[in-house]
Design an enzyme around this catalytic site. Structure first.
Site, short mmCIF file in Angstrom:
data_model
loop_
_atom_site.label_atom_id
_atom_site.label_comp_id
_atom_site.label_asym_id
_atom_site.label_seq_id
_atom_site.Cartn_x
_atom_site.Cartn_y
_atom_site.Cartn_z
N GLU A 23 3.32 -0.89 4.45
CA GLU A 23 3.22 -2.15 3.73
C GLU A 23 4.41 -3.06 4.07
O GLU A 23 5.20 -3.44 3.21
CB GLU A 23 3.10 -1.91 2.23
CG GLU A 23 1.83 -1.17 1.86
CD GLU A 23 1.57 -1.09 0.37
OE1 GLU A 23 0.40 -1.09 -0.05
OE2 GLU A 23 2.56 -1.02 -0.40
N GLU A 47 -5.34 1.37 2.58
CA GLU A 47 -5.20 1.86 1.21
C GLU A 47 -6.13 1.09 0.29
O GLU A 47 -6.18 -0.14 0.35
CB GLU A 47 -3.76 1.69 0.68
CG GLU A 47 -2.72 2.55 1.33
CD GLU A 47 -1.36 2.41 0.65
OE1 GLU A 47 -1.34 2.05 -0.55
OE2 GLU A 47 -0.33 2.64 1.31
#
Length: 476
Positions: free
Chosen positions: A167, A279
């Site tokens: 991320e 995700e």
């Protein structure tokens, strides 16, 4: 030592046929917590029967396992038994478990000692002294990525994909001071770090002769466009895949349809690059099973209330959209992080047990997300396992304490083979080297280790460092 009675004319294998898939689409799960949960006493069940969780996911059509890697997670030393997880030793154990089921592996280099995300990108403690010396930091990063992958390859465990950072919406490998100062993104520094890490992967490909896909990972579909523009404009172009996190709780009001549109835009703007959801997750209850505070507490209006059925519906609808827009896969985050007696950094138990694929008795939810890959998505060979031709039989020779490996006329091509014998949780018990038999029907005699523990074990044959065949063996 006593072996099981022979089955099928003397063969003592359990059906370990690893499913193979058309890899046009990936149904994935982040299973980074499984080893820890099992060490903490968790027993995963399906229909009330205990089952190896990696095999359970594979049997239900999941074909990709994602695993996080922390550099040196010393903070684990003060928790529970002091055993570390998501370090290289633990990841090695998990990759072995994943590959024995036929799943591919995505290795998530967090590039930190702890969780990395859009608000936190702290350099490993070992690199703090050089965090402001970019040439030395780049050298440390290159060596870390390269040596990690070469080490895994030496055991036949090279992952098929890696992501550089987790991320990474902000600058990576920040000092604690720079991280605490707030969001920042120095593209000159950031791009050099990404490029050197990618070079390390490409050099591994050259040395091993094996393809490893490289992914960039961004949190939030709405941020993917401008961040990818930044990577590309600053010369970070040698990647294969764009991964995105997408949770309704954190990325609303972006809808599934809007996420699909963003995937299509990325596919068009960066032709030849794959796009995946790295995700996602959806809660099946608002209840808790322990004292650890749960991360997510919101439901989407169209997927309310929180039920197993709506969890599965979220996964099916998101996957339909990803497929329709040309995406390559969907990965669920922590589908097996159930409650246990162990502690995290913030409490006792799990912070996500209400979003797993298991009920509070660790049994698969009958109508939950576990069975999302079984929906008919119109993917030929990708949503369900295909038949697997058994390459090897393992025959009982209890008198000599050996297992006989017969290759069924499909002998490996290499002259030098390594046979490994390990438990279902990936603990290696014995490794022995052999030359390929000239006659494929001539068995290899594998000597079992002394005091071999009873139970189900894996017997794997590697040729040229690659997993060639695997069977389950029951020892009583």
């Amino acid at each position: 030592m006593k072996f099981s009675t022979t089955l099928f004319l003397g063969v003592i294998f359990l059906t370990a046929s690893q499913p193979t898939f058309s890899q046009s689409f990936f149904f994935g799960n982040d299973l980074s917590y499984v080893n820890e949960m099992q060490d903490c006493g968790v027993i995963y069940k399906e229909n009330g029967t205990a089952k190896d969780p990696f095999q359970m996911f594979a049997d239900n059509g999941h074909n990709l396992v994602r695993l996080r890697l922390w550099h040196t997670p010393k903070w684990y030393d003060a928790l529970n038994s002091g055993k570390r997880y998501s370090d290289l030793a633990d990841v090695r154990r998990s990759i072995l478990r994943a590959k024995t089921t036929g799943a591919q592996v995505l290795l998530d280099f967090h590039l930190s000692d702890n969780w990395a995300d859009p608000s936190k990108q702290i350099v490993p403690k070992a690199w703090e002294p050089v965090v402001n010396n970019l040439p030395v930091l780049k050298d440390s990063l290159y060596n870390y990525v390269f040596k990690t992958l070469i080490s895994l390859d030496s055991d036949g465990l090279l992952p098929e994909m890696v992501q550089i950072g987790n991320e990474t919406n902000r600058g990576i490998l920040l000092s604690p001071t720079a991280n605490a100062a707030g969001w920042s993104l120095d593209w000159n520094r950031n791009s050099q770090l990404f490029k050197i890490a990618i070079k390390a992967v490409r050099d591994v490909e050259i040395q091993t002769g094996k393809k490893v896909k490289v992914a960039l990972h961004i949190a939030g579909p709405a941020d993917a466009g401008w961040l990818m523009d930044g990577f590309w404009a600053n010369g970070v172009t040698d990647f294969d895949m764009i991964g995105m996190s997408y949770y309704w709780a954190w990325h609303k009001p972006t809808t599934i349809a809007q996420t699909g549109a963003i995937i299509a835009q990325l596919r068009q703007k960066y032709p030849g690059k794959e796009v995946m959801i790295f995700e996602t997750g959806y809660i099946w209850t608002l209840q808790s099973n322990d004292s650890a505070g749960n991360i997510i507490s919101e439901t989407h209006p169209d997927y309310a209330p929180a039920t197993p059925e709506n969890q599965q519906k979220w996964m099916i609808d998101l996957t339909k959209e990803v497929i329709a827009r040309g995406g390559n896969g969907v990965i669920y985050w922590e589908s097996a992080w159930v409650s246990s007696t162990c502690f995290t950094q913030w409490g006792k138990g799990s912070h996500q047990e209400h979003a797993t694929f298991f009920n509070f008795q660790n049994n698969v939810l009958p109508a939950g997300g576990m069975y999302w890959p079984k929906h008919d998505f119109g993917l030929v060979g990708a949503s369900n396992p295909t038949d697997f031709t058994r390459k090897m039989q393992v025959v009982n020779d209890s008198a000599s304490g050996r297992l006989q490996l017969i290759f069924n006329g499909l002998s490996p091509i290499n002259q030098n083979l390594q046979v490994q014998f390990f438990t279902t949780d990936g603990q290696l018990l014995s490794a022995q080297n052999f030359s390929k038999p000239e006659n494929p029907s001539q068995p290899i005699q594998f000597l079992l280790p002394e005091n071999c523990p009873p139970g189900i074990h894996f017997l794997a044959v590697f040729e040229r460092g690659n997993l060639w065949a695997v069977e389950k063996v029951l020892i009583k």
